[in-house]
Structures are given as C-alpha cells and as structure tokens.
Design an enzyme around this catalytic site. Structure first.
Site: not given
Lengths: 264, 210
Positions: A115, A141-143
């Site tokens: 990440n 992927i952190d959104v």
C-alpha cells in the site's frame, strides 16, 4: 463420484472470490470503522482456523500494527498462522523491501499486499512482480471521498495527491497483479460497497479488482461483481460480526449459499 | 526416509506443500540439495514465479540431472505443482530456457480475449472446477464438484492429448489443468491451498505406488 467426464461450463470458470479481510495489531485481530477505533475480534490462530474449516476462498491479513509502528515483519508469527491454513493467504503491513516480501512468501503466503510502498517504494512493486510474478503482488489502494476523491496511504493519513483511477493505473503499470480497492468512508460501517468507485477502477485496469469496504449484508457481496465488474469481494465486519450490533461471530456463507448469492 | 521429497529452489510454497503432505498422513522432506532426493519414493516439484528463473536454478543447483535420472528409471512418481507443472514441458512462451521436457509440449500465455472478443483478466486467479477425460489414480478420490485454487498467466499445451489429466475452463475456453504421462504428473492449480480437495489429491499421490 469423480471428475471424470464432468461437463464444465463458463460458470465453472473462476467463481468470484469472497475474501475475509482481517486486521492484525500485534498478536490480536481487530476491526476498525473508517480506519479508526480498533475493537478486539480474536486470536489470529483461532480465527484463521475457523475460516479454514469454513473453506473460505482466500484470506487477506493486513497488519495495521506493523504498518503504523514500522516494526519488522513478524515472520515467525506469520509462519505459525499459515501452518494450519490450506487456503490462499495474502499479507501486508508496511512491507518495504524485497527481502521482506520474499520472507513473507516463503512463510506460507501466496501474496503480499503493498500500500504505502506504491508511494514510497514504487520500485519494490516492480521488483517483487518481476521476481515473484505479478500474481504475488496485490496493490492496496485506500480511497477517501469516493471515485472523485483522494488516495491515502499510511493508514489513510497521508494524501498521495492522486485520485483512485490514476493510482490504480499506476499500480498496474508498476506490475501489480491485482488491486484491493478499499473505500475508507464505508469501511466498518456495514452500509454497502461504494460501487461507483469500484466500477471506475475496474474499468480502468486489466488486472482483477477486489472490492472492499462497506459490506453489511451477505446479499451485498454479489453487487461489486454483478454491477461493478469486480473480480472478487472482501469483507471484514460482515465475517467477524453477527450484525450491526457488532457482537463477534466468525461466519462465512456455505458453498451452496455463495453460489446462490452469486446467481450461479 | 520420508514419503515425499519436496524440491526447494527457493521458489514456491514449499512449506505449505510439506504441511499438507503431513496433514494427509505422510512425511515430507524439504530438499534444498539434490542429494536429498536419493531414495525418495516420491517427489513434488512446486513452483511459483518465472519459468526461466526456475529452470536456471534447477540446473545450477544440480536438480535437473538427478530428476532426469529418476524419471528415466520410471519408478519414482513426480508431481509438478503450478510453475512446477509448466517446467515439465519443452519450453514456455514466458522465457527462453528449455524446460525439463518430460511431457512434450509448450507453455503458452493465456489469451487476453475470449472467443467472443470479451476481455479476459490475466492472471487467472481464483477457484475453478475441473474435469477429467479419463480415470487416473491421482484423481480417483476427487468429488465431482471438486474445485481448486488457480493462479497463473500461462497454460500447458501438450503435444499428446493423451497426456491431459484434467481440464478447467477460463476465458470462455478449456485450459489444461493437469497432465500425466507414466510416473510424471502435474497440476496447474495449488492443491496445498485448495483445502479438502487438494488434500484428496495429495492423499492419492501418497498412495501412488512407485
């Protein structure tokens, strides 16, 4: 009853994967909401053993403790967790060197989840993909803020200055074999997946996308697959809690239930 | 002497294979040195990663000639898993190194388009059911709905259709999921990660008489 002469259809090809996503903090499993307020879920060996007996498709273990504290990867601990798990496993949590990636894979894990490395060590993504194969590298992927929002690393504290579609393309170009897309806004809320976000990312890349963040009811598990072109779905709260009152109960649909959920 | 020697060239989930052999009631030796293959009643060749890298390591570490001898003698069953199955071929589109060549054929990249033109995600990553054209001791104990975990970007194309042990379906086409010729067998999927279905397959492998 053997497999001789079984007639296969396209439905028998690669059923969509349904993946418990578990958060590790030290030697305990925890669950967060919008990446905050970790609550104790259980002992990793016990929980993994229960999921193993449920014959789950795959498990992703995210070491939020190691990532935050930047402590060395707890390889002996990870090897122990994998010993009784005859299912595909992925592990991530602050991995930053090829040696760490190699050690994790050798400890019994099929995939590493990267990440923050996408931002700070992008060459690690490419190298790991080249040496171990793209299938061993999952870009996580952190959104925040949905499809028009921002990608954050480091436990959603650091804004990388890119949106999810651009970052997804970057991950694919770097050599990731798969994307884990997590809606920070939905995570732990059990309010449903952010299908718009998942669809936009899945449309932008050729690699499989795992939708994550928001699953609150089992029937929602099919939505990212049928409505947003995801190849797989991951869930945390749904599989460790018995409902929105968040009493811990490790659970997973049976194979016939999953086939019905996915409309097969 | 263990029931199974698991070839270890530092590529692949050797530990998980050994763990499942034990779960299946057998004993396993992880062999990082070809000398450890001597006397082994059965050999497993796991593999994850790139074709060329694996072939180079098999040759440089002295495994290739030892394995060639075992296969030529014909009394030691050998099971290739995932990349380990692909190494049994003559060559792979993934690289330039020659394969072990025990089951003639080529390894080809999975097409990115289905026959109807729909895009296909590569690698094939997930669970698929399998079908067998004929019976074989390795697959006798599998349930009709047995499913296995696949993760691969390349698939075997054997010269002899009779070498096909198992097929699966992906991207609108059949793909070879297992091969067998004499003492040499291979499966594209990961039995060590396919819980009770993989266990049934490995139990059959343990029961395979040399």
């Amino acid at each position: 009853m053997t497999v001789v002469g079984v007639e296969l259809t396209d439905d028998d090809a690669e059923a969509p994967r349904v993946i418990p996503c578990l958060l590790l903090e030290g030697d305990r499993l925890v669950k967060t909401q919008r990446f905050a307020e970790p609550a104790y879920v259980g002992d990793p060996v016990n929980v993994l053993s229960i999921f193993n007996s449920f014959e789950v498709d795959e498990i992703v273990l995210l070491d939020i403790g190691a990532a935050r504290a930047r402590t060395p990867t707890p390889i002996a601990q990870l090897r122990h967790y994998a010993e009784e798990c005859f299912i595909p496993l992925g592990y991530g949590g602050g991995l930053s060197t090829l040696a760490e990636v190699e050690a994790v894979l050798a400890a019994g894990y099929e995939k590493v989840v990267l990440n923050t490395a996408l931002d700070r060590h992008p060459e690690l993504v490419s190298e790991a993909s080249r040496v171990f194969g793209a299938q061993a590298v999952v870009a996580s992927i952190d959104v925040v803020g949905g499809v028009g929002g921002a990608v954050r690393t480091e436990g959603a504290t650091h804004d990388v200055g890119a949106g999810p579609v651009a970052w997804a393309r970057r991950a694919e170009e770097l050599g990731a074999g798969e994307l884990l897309i997590t809606s920070v806004d939905r995570e732990g809320t059990m309010e449903g997946f952010d299908l718009e976000l998942v669809a936009a990312v899945a449309a932008a890349v050729g690699i499989p996308v795992i939708a994550h963040g928001g699953a609150g009811r089992r029937k929602q598990l099919a939505e990212p697959i049928t409505s947003a072109s995801a190849s797989a779905v991951a869930a945390g709260s749904l599989f460790v809690y018995q409902g929105t009152n968040r009493g811990v109960l490790i659970n997973y649909p049976t194979r016939p239930q999953l086939e019905r959920l996915m409309g097969r | 002497m263990s029931d199974v020697a698991v070839v270890d060239i530092g590529m692949g989930n050797v530990g998980s294979v050994a763990n499942m052999v034990r779960k299946a009631g057998g004993t396993a030796t992880v062999a990082a040195d070809p000398a450890q293959l001597s006397g082994a009643p059965r050999v497993v060749l796991p593999g994850v990663g790139a074709f060329d890298e694996a072939m180079v390591r098999l040759r440089e570490r002295g495994f290739a000639p030892v394995l060639d001898q075992l296969v030529e003698r014909g009394d030691v069953p050998v099971l290739g898993i995932c990349l380990g199955m692909q190494l049994l071929a003559d060559r792979s589109e993934e690289g330039v190194e020659p394969g072990l060549g025990w089951i003639p054929g080529s390894v080809r990249r999975l097409p990115a388009e289905a026959p109807d033109g729909a895009p296909v995600k590569v690698p094939h990553m997930g669970w698929s059911r399998v079908s067998a054209p004929r019976a074989h001791p390795l697959i006798d104990e599998l349930d009709a709905d047995a499913r296995f975990y696949f993760v691969h970007s390349y698939a075997y194309d054997p010269v002899d259709e009779g070498a096909v042990l198992l097929r699966a379906r992906y991207g609108g086409r059949p793909i070879v999921a297992g091969v067998a010729a004499g003492p040499v067998m291979g499966v594209q999927f990961h039995p060590e990660k396919s819980h009770r279905h993989g266990l049934a397959l490995l139990r059959s492998f343990l029961a395979a008489a040399p």
